[in-house]
Design a protein around this motif. Structure first.
Motif, PDB file in Angstrom:
ATOM      1  N   GLU A   1       0.833  -1.210   0.000  1.00 50.75           N
ATOM      2  CA  GLU A   1       0.000   0.000   0.000  1.00 50.75           C
ATOM      3  C   GLU A   1       0.861   1.252   0.000  1.00 50.75           C
ATOM      4  OE1 GLU A   1      -3.475   2.400   0.086  1.00 50.75           O
ATOM      5  OE2 GLU A   1      -2.931   0.416  -0.674  1.00 50.75           O
ATOM      6  N   GLN A   2       1.950   1.240   0.762  1.00 55.98           N
ATOM      7  CA  GLN A   2       2.851   2.394   0.747  1.00 55.98           C
ATOM      8  C   GLN A   2       3.458   2.582  -0.639  1.00 55.98           C
ATOM      9  OE1 GLN A   2       5.693   1.950   3.939  1.00 55.98           O
ATOM     10  NE2 GLN A   2       4.176   2.350   5.524  1.00 55.98           N
ATOM     11  N   LEU A   3       3.818   1.482  -1.294  1.00 55.87           N
ATOM     12  CA  LEU A   3       4.360   1.582  -2.655  1.00 55.87           C
ATOM     13  C   LEU A   3       3.307   2.123  -3.610  1.00 55.87           C
ATOM     14  CD1 LEU A   3       6.502   1.054  -4.830  1.00 55.87           C
ATOM     15  CD2 LEU A   3       5.653  -1.292  -4.978  1.00 55.87           C
ATOM     16  N   ARG A   4       2.088   1.651  -3.490  1.00 57.93           N
ATOM     17  CA  ARG A   4       1.015   2.137  -4.370  1.00 57.93           C
ATOM     18  C   ARG A   4       0.848   3.652  -4.270  1.00 57.93           C
ATOM     19  NH1 ARG A   4      -4.517   3.305  -4.424  1.00 57.93           N
ATOM     20  NH2 ARG A   4      -4.580   3.257  -2.147  1.00 57.93           N
ATOM     21  N   LEU A   5       0.829   4.174  -3.062  1.00 59.43           N
ATOM     22  CA  LEU A   5       0.658   5.617  -2.879  1.00 59.43           C
ATOM     23  C   LEU A   5       1.859   6.390  -3.421  1.00 59.43           C
ATOM     24  CD1 LEU A   5      -0.864   5.596   0.720  1.00 59.43           C
ATOM     25  CD2 LEU A   5      -2.066   5.980  -1.432  1.00 59.43           C
ATOM     26  N   ARG A   6       3.039   5.850  -3.243  1.00 60.76           N
ATOM     27  CA  ARG A   6       4.246   6.516  -3.751  1.00 60.76           C
ATOM     28  C   ARG A   6       4.265   6.524  -5.281  1.00 60.76           C
ATOM     29  NH1 ARG A   6       9.256   3.766  -1.043  1.00 60.76           N
ATOM     30  NH2 ARG A   6      10.370   5.428  -2.146  1.00 60.76           N
ATOM     31  N   LEU A   7       3.832   5.428  -5.884  1.00 61.85           N
ATOM     32  CA  LEU A   7       3.801   5.372  -7.350  1.00 61.85           C
ATOM     33  C   LEU A   7       2.750   6.316  -7.916  1.00 61.85           C
ATOM     34  CD1 LEU A   7       4.262   1.541  -8.039  1.00 61.85           C
ATOM     35  CD2 LEU A   7       5.969   3.371  -8.249  1.00 61.85           C
TER      36      LEU A   7
END
Length: 390
Positions: free
Chosen positions: A26-32
Motif C-alpha cells: 500500500e505504501q508503494l502504491r501511494l508513492r507510485l
C-alpha cells in the motif's frame, strides 16, 4: 496449554508477515501514484486506468534505492503478485516480467476481495491511527519485569476506549475484535498466556502501521519490522503525533531529520534516533542545534528592511508525510527538509519562517499549534514562508 500457545504464536507470525507485505504494498502504491508512475495508459486501443509499466517501475525502484538491481526489484514485485496485491491488467501473466507489460494494484481496480483478516487489519489500522493522534493516548511505554515496551495498553483499558469511541457494540464485541487482532499478530501480550482478556494484563501493538517499510523487507523471511526499544517507533516523515509525552522544547516531526548539521539519514530509512521521535526524552530533544545562525524575533521579521522574501509553497503529502521539520516557539522556522520529499519539491528550505498554514496566521504560534493546524488540514498544504535573502 504450552502447545496451544506455540501454535497460536506461529499462526500470528504468519499472518503478521502477510500484513507487513500488504502495508508495504500500500505504501508503494501511494508513492507510485505520487510520482505519476500509476496513470491511465493505452495499449492496443484499450485504456487501462490506474496502471503502471513493469519496466518503468523496476527502474523506479532502483532509482529510489528500494532495490540494488533489476533482479531484486523484479523479485519484490513478484512477491506482491504472489500476495495478490498487484496483477497483470488482463490476468494473462502470473509472473512479474521486466518488460512493457501493464500491471495494476488490486486496490486501484476494485478486484481486491475483502476477507475477515483484511477487515480486522483495516479496523486495527484505524484504531492505531486514532490512538496515536489523541492528546492523551492510552498507548504508553510501560515496564514489565526488567523490560520496557512501547505502544502498550491494558486489556480493560482498550475495551473502555473502543466503547467510548463507538467502535464496537459492547465489551464482548470488543473482546472478539481484540482476539482477532491478537491472532493476526497485530497486538500481543508482553508476557504471560497468549490470549486476550478484559483485565489489567498489558498488551502491545507489535505492528506499527506508520512505519516506513523498506520494500526489500518483503523478501526477508525473518522479522525486519520488529523495532528495538532504542530506535524511533515512527517514521519521522509522518507529522503525526505519537503520544502525549511531547518533550518541552522539542519540535514537530514534519519530515525526515536532516538538520544542517548533523548529516541526514536516507529517506527510506525508518530507523532513526529517539531524538526525532515526538516522544523522545527531553535530554535528547535539546541535543540538536538549531539551523538558525541567530535567534530571530517577530519584530525583526516584519521590519520594513528585513532581509526576507515572502513565498507561497504548495505541498502535497505523499504516503509518508510532507517531508520537513518545524521548530520554534514563535516565530517558527523549518529546521530540516527531506531532499527527496514533497516539501523539497515545492521549494521548502531550512531557515524559512512560517507565516501562514492554509491561510491561518502562524507567525506568533509555537510549533505545537502549527503542528495541529497541519495535521487537521487537508493533504495539500499551503504554506506562506519568509525566506532569508543570502
Amino acid at each position: 496449554m504450552e502447545l496451544l500457545c506455540s501454535s497460536l504464536e506461529k499462526r500470528a507470525e504468519k499472518v503478521q508477515k502477510e500484513i507487513e507485505v500488504s502495508l508495504a504494498g500500500e505504501q508503494l502504491r501511494l508513492r507510485l501514484h505520487n510520482s505519476k508512475q500509476i496513470r491511465n495508459r493505452i495499449n492496443n486501443m484499450f485504456t487501462y486506468p490506474c496502471s503502471f509499466t513493469a519496466k518503468d517501475v523496476v527502474t523506479w525502484l532502483i532509482d529510489y534505492k528500494e532495490a540494488p538491481d533489476r533482479e531484486t526489484a523484479i523479485n519484490i514485485m513478484q512477491k506482491f503478485m504472489e500476495h495478490n496485491i498487484i496483477h497483470h491488467v488482463c490476468d494473462q501473466h502470473s509472473t512479474f516480467k521486466d518488460t512493457k507489460l501493464l500491471y495494476r494494484f488490486r486496490n486501484d481496480d476494485g478486484t481486491l476481495s475483502p476477507t475477515t483478516e483484511s477487515r480486522i487489519m483495516s479496523r486495527s489500522k484505524r484504531i492505531f491511527e486514532m490512538m496515536m493522534t489523541q492528546e492523551d493516548s492510552i498507548l504508553k511505554v510501560r515496564e514489565e519485569g526488567s523490560k520496557r515496551y512501547r505502544r502498550t495498553f491494558l486489556g480493560s483499558q482498550m475495551l473502555d476506549w473502543l466503547m467510548k469511541h463507538s467502535l464496537v457494540n459492547g465489551r464482548l464485541d470488543g473482546e472478539t475484535l481484540c482476539r482477532g487482532m491478537l491472532e493476526q499478530g497485530i497486538i500481543q501480550p508482553v508476557s504471560g498466556h497468549y490470549h486476550f482478556s478484559d483485565s489489567n494484563r498489558v498488551y502491545q501493538f507489535c505492528i506499527n502501521f506508520r512505519r516506513r517499510r523498506k520494500l526489500i523487507e518483503v523478501l526477508n523471511e525473518t522479522k525486519p519490522w520488529l523495532e528495538p526499544m532504542q530506535e524511533s517507533p515512527d517514521s519521522p516523515f509522518c507529522l503525526r503525533k505519537l503520544g502525549a509525552e511531547l518533550p518541552q522544547g522539542s519540535f514537530v516531526c514534519a519530515g525526515d531529520p536532516q538538520p544542517e548539521p548533523p548529516p541526514l539519514p536516507k529517506r527510506p530509512s525508518c530507523m532513526v534516533s529517539e531524538f526525532y521521535s515526538l516522544c523522545s526524552p527531553p535530554k535528547a530533544a535539546t541535543s540538536l542545534p538549531s539551523v538558525l545562525k541567530k535567534p530571530v524575533t517577530l519584530e525583526e521579521l516584519l521590519a520594513p528592511d528585513a532581509p526576507y522574501v515572502r513565498k507561497t509553497l504548495s505541498i502535497n503529502s505523499d504516503a509518508v508525510g510532507w517531508g520537513f521539520i518545524v521548530r520554534g516557539t514563535g516565530p517558527c522556522h523549518i529546521q530540516a527538509v527531506d531532499p527527496t520529499g514533497p516539501a523539497a519539491a515545492s521549494g521548502a528550505k531550512v531557515r524559512q519562517f512560517i507565516v501562514t498554514v492554509n491561510e491561518i496566521d502562524c507567525l506568533d504560534l509555537d510549533y505545537r499549534t502549527i503542528y495541529n493546524h497541519i495535521i487537521s488540514g487537508p493533504k495539500k498544504l499551503i504554506l506562506e514562508v519568509l525566506e532569508p535573502i543570502d
